[in-house]
Design an enzyme around this catalytic site. Structure first.
Site, PDB file in Angstrom:
ATOM      1  N   ASP A  49       0.708  -0.904   0.049  1.00 33.47           N
ATOM      2  CA  ASP A  49       0.047  -0.011   0.041  1.00 33.47           C
ATOM      3  C   ASP A  49       0.858   1.331   0.150  1.00 33.47           C
ATOM      4  OD1 ASP A  49      -2.394   1.600   0.609  1.00 33.47           O
ATOM      5  OD2 ASP A  49      -1.536   1.674   2.618  1.00 33.47           O
TER       6      ASP A  49
ATOM      7  N   ASP B 110      -0.187   5.138   0.928  1.00 33.92           N
ATOM      8  CA  ASP B 110      -0.352   6.009   1.893  1.00 33.92           C
ATOM      9  C   ASP B 110      -0.366   5.618   3.246  1.00 33.92           C
ATOM     10  OD1 ASP B 110      -0.940   8.577   0.045  1.00 33.92           O
ATOM     11  OD2 ASP B 110      -2.309   7.115  -0.474  1.00 33.92           O
TER      12      ASP B 110
ATOM     13  N   ASP C 263      -1.451  -0.332   6.190  1.00 37.04           N
ATOM     14  CA  ASP C 263      -1.658   0.337   7.327  1.00 37.04           C
ATOM     15  C   ASP C 263      -3.209   0.287   7.763  1.00 37.04           C
ATOM     16  OD1 ASP C 263      -2.426   3.471   6.879  1.00 37.04           O
ATOM     17  OD2 ASP C 263      -2.315   2.055   5.227  1.00 37.04           O
TER      18      ASP C 263
END
Length: 280
Positions: A38, A40, A220
């Protein structure tokens, strides 16, 4: 590590430590066909900038009291809102923000549409992108994986233009990751937690269905963890530190490994899990 001729033993120790980690990762290359990140909050620490951009869009409609509250909180949006939208595409998070702003900030829903909010937020964020920093351990991990010749990709809910802006000052990292699948890719019909984006990244990396379970995903957000698992991958979660112990437990229940940051990752953390896959 740069070592000067007059340096003592310490730099050589640092190099040997790095080499040891590299050698361990090479054994990982025998098992793991691809690693998908991922973006961001996982590779780039964009979340604080994202919050500033969101507040900038709403600034003219917020009361002085709310502005002061947000300023005191480091110009972050409230955590109760943030955790609902982490990892989502704009089409999914914008209505949630509009609803929250109406309920908690007394901003009428008709002040802005979801598409306008997404576009204005993205424009503000693009202005802030030169400030974005890499997440702790991100460049080092990507460098080690690159040396081990494991295929890498990024699967991000961000649109392609936004990815270009965010990555502009992180060439050392992004030059090592040849494939980026953005949230506005035509094959990504459904955003995370649907598996579409990870399946498309795997397809472009030429990973067949049988080998999906050997792919490693770093995320995250819980929506991203669920997307990676739905795609059949092994998932390493690096949750936002603001999650409570109780909230982190959900990550522990759903991801294969949970870290505080990327500096903690090592092959040993997942090797046993891959060994079990081989035996099954």
């Amino acid at each position: 590590t740069v070592s000067h001729s007059h340096s003592s033993q310490q730099p050589r120790d640092a190099v040997s430590s790095s080499n040891r980690k590299h050698n361990k990762m090479e054994s990982m290359a025998d098992v793991v066909p691809a690693i998908i990140f991922d973006l961001d909050g996982t590779l780039l620490d964009t979340e604080a900038l994202s919050d500033r951009a969101m507040l900038a869009v709403y600034d003219s409609w917020l009361s002085e009291q709310i502005k002061q509250e947000r300023k005191a909180d480091g110009l972050r949006i409230p955590w109760e809102l943030k955790k609902k939208i982490l990892g989502l595409r704009g089409a999914e998070w914008a209505p949630i923000v509009i609803d929250y702003a109406y309920q908690h900030w007394n901003v009428p829903r008709d002040k802005i549409t979801a598409s306008e909010l997404w576009a204005q937020w993205e424009s503000r964020l693009n202005e802030l992108c030169p400030e974005v920093e890499a997440c702790a351990g991100a460049l080092n991990l990507v460098t080690i994986i690159d040396k081990s010749n494991i295929a890498m990709a990024i699967a991000t809910s961000s649109r392609s233009e936004a990815v270009k802006k965010k990555s502009s000052r992180h060439g050392a990292m992004f030059s090592k990751i040849k494939l980026v699948v953005p949230g506005d890719h035509e094959a990504v019909k459904n955003g995370k937690p649907a598996p579409d984006i990870y399946l498309e990244a795997a397809r472009q990396l030429q990973i067949d269905k049988e080998n999906m379970r050997k792919c490693l995903v770093f995320e995250d957000a819980l929506s991203g963890v669920r997307a990676g698992k739905a795609a059949g991958c092994m998932v390493v979660a690096v949750p936002d530190p603001r999650f409570t112990a109780e909230e982190r437990q959900v990550f522990k229940d759903e991801a294969d490994v949970v870290l505080n940051d990327l500096t903690e990752f090592s092959w040993e953390l997942v090797r046993d899990k891959f060994e079990r896959l081989r035996r099954d």
